[in-house]
Design a protein around this motif. Structure first.
Motif, PDB file in Angstrom:
ATOM      1  N   VAL A 181       0.854  -1.177   0.000  1.00  0.00           N
ATOM      2  CA  VAL A 181       0.000   0.000   0.000  1.00  0.00           C
ATOM      3  C   VAL A 181       0.899   1.238   0.000  1.00  0.00           C
ATOM      4  CG1 VAL A 181      -0.208   0.022   2.537  1.00  0.00           C
ATOM      5  CG2 VAL A 181      -1.970   1.114   1.108  1.00  0.00           C
ATOM      6  N   GLN A 182       0.487   2.245  -0.794  1.00  0.00           N
ATOM      7  CA  GLN A 182       1.242   3.506  -0.841  1.00  0.00           C
ATOM      8  C   GLN A 182       0.514   4.525   0.042  1.00  0.00           C
ATOM      9  OE1 GLN A 182       0.415   1.945  -4.094  1.00  0.00           O
ATOM     10  NE2 GLN A 182       2.282   0.848  -3.531  1.00  0.00           N
ATOM     11  N   LEU A 183       1.322   5.320   0.740  1.00  0.00           N
ATOM     12  CA  LEU A 183       0.769   6.261   1.705  1.00  0.00           C
ATOM     13  C   LEU A 183       1.256   7.671   1.408  1.00  0.00           C
ATOM     14  CD1 LEU A 183       1.401   4.137   4.919  1.00  0.00           C
ATOM     15  CD2 LEU A 183      -0.712   4.293   3.605  1.00  0.00           C
ATOM     16  N   GLN A 184       0.364   8.642   1.529  1.00  0.00           N
ATOM     17  CA  GLN A 184       0.687  10.042   1.300  1.00  0.00           C
ATOM     18  C   GLN A 184       0.157  10.851   2.468  1.00  0.00           C
ATOM     19  OE1 GLN A 184       2.344  11.306  -1.501  1.00  0.00           O
ATOM     20  NE2 GLN A 184       2.368  13.293  -0.483  1.00  0.00           N
ATOM     21  N   ALA A 185       1.074  11.384   3.275  1.00  0.00           N
ATOM     22  CA  ALA A 185       0.692  12.175   4.442  1.00  0.00           C
ATOM     23  C   ALA A 185       0.681  13.659   4.103  1.00  0.00           C
ATOM     24  CB  ALA A 185       1.658  11.910   5.587  1.00  0.00           C
ATOM     25  N   SER A 186      -0.185  14.391   4.785  1.00  0.00           N
ATOM     26  CA  SER A 186      -0.266  15.833   4.601  1.00  0.00           C
ATOM     27  C   SER A 186      -0.859  16.470   5.847  1.00  0.00           C
ATOM     28  CB  SER A 186      -1.130  16.163   3.377  1.00  0.00           C
ATOM     29  OG  SER A 186      -2.462  15.711   3.570  1.00  0.00           O
ATOM     30  N   GLY A 187      -0.846  17.810   5.874  1.00  0.00           N
ATOM     31  CA  GLY A 187      -1.487  18.524   6.962  1.00  0.00           C
ATOM     32  C   GLY A 187      -0.552  19.177   7.954  1.00  0.00           C
ATOM     33  N   GLY A 188       0.739  18.926   7.825  1.00  0.00           N
ATOM     34  CA  GLY A 188       1.678  19.555   8.727  1.00  0.00           C
ATOM     35  C   GLY A 188       1.771  21.054   8.493  1.00  0.00           C
ATOM     36  N   GLY A 189       2.436  21.737   9.411  1.00  0.00           N
ATOM     37  CA  GLY A 189       2.592  23.178   9.280  1.00  0.00           C
ATOM     38  C   GLY A 189       3.102  23.789  10.568  1.00  0.00           C
ATOM     39  N   LEU A 190       3.031  25.099  10.606  1.00  0.00           N
ATOM     40  CA  LEU A 190       3.477  25.865  11.768  1.00  0.00           C
ATOM     41  C   LEU A 190       2.261  26.302  12.575  1.00  0.00           C
ATOM     42  CD1 LEU A 190       5.658  27.430  13.370  1.00  0.00           C
ATOM     43  CD2 LEU A 190       5.335  29.311  11.747  1.00  0.00           C
ATOM     44  N   VAL A 191       2.299  26.049  13.873  1.00  0.00           N
ATOM     45  CA  VAL A 191       1.187  26.415  14.750  1.00  0.00           C
ATOM     46  C   VAL A 191       1.756  26.870  16.083  1.00  0.00           C
ATOM     47  CG1 VAL A 191       0.924  24.054  15.611  1.00  0.00           C
ATOM     48  CG2 VAL A 191      -1.030  25.620  15.654  1.00  0.00           C
ATOM     49  N   GLN A 192       1.032  27.748  16.741  1.00  0.00           N
ATOM     50  CA  GLN A 192       1.462  28.201  18.064  1.00  0.00           C
ATOM     51  C   GLN A 192       1.103  27.163  19.124  1.00  0.00           C
ATOM     52  OE1 GLN A 192      -0.317  32.101  18.659  1.00  0.00           O
ATOM     53  NE2 GLN A 192       1.560  33.086  17.952  1.00  0.00           N
ATOM     54  N   ALA A 193       1.849  27.185  20.204  1.00  0.00           N
ATOM     55  CA  ALA A 193       1.561  26.291  21.323  1.00  0.00           C
ATOM     56  C   ALA A 193       0.120  26.483  21.779  1.00  0.00           C
ATOM     57  CB  ALA A 193       2.523  26.562  22.471  1.00  0.00           C
TER      58      ALA A 193
END
Length: 125
Positions: free
Chosen positions: A1-13
């Protein structure tokens, strides 16, 4: 199975992010799914796992009560909802799939068959 992750980024605590991981190539519902993270210069560590049906979930102690793993088998997607983020959550996050999950081994990197490419989460203080 091939997997593609997304959704990361910069966020404040204290903020939130939702990571997604889309699977292709095999029947998604046949796979247990996990999320791991890796700090710079460190080994990959377990974050969460969800069973094939979604009926069972497992979490690292460091994220219990803050992170929620879920899946939508109709969309071939697993999610990681991350709330109350802390600077120490800053890492590259990876999704992973295992064809025959065993509860006692879901936190083991070597247990998983397939890995996504990783998505960077940065939490500023």
């Amino acid at each position: 199975v091939q997997l593609q992750a997304s959704g990361g980024g910069l966020v404040q605590a204290g903020g939130s992010l939702r990571l997604s991981c889309v699977a292709s190539g095999r029947t998604f519902s046949n796979y247990g799914m996990g999320w791991f993270r890796q700090y710079v210069g460190k080994e990959r560590e377990f974050v969460a796992h969800i069973s094939r049906s979604g009926g069972s979930t497992y979490y690292a102690d460091s994220v219990k009560g803050r992170f929620t793993i879920s899946r939508d088998n109709a969309k071939n997607t697993v999610y990681l909802q991350m709330n109350s983020l802390k600077p120490e959550d800053t890492a590259v996050y990876y999704c992973a799939a295992v064809r025959f999950p065993v509860a006692s081994r879901v936190d083991s990197v070597s247990f998983y068959d397939s890995w996504g490419q990783g998505t960077l989460v940065t939490v500023s203080s």
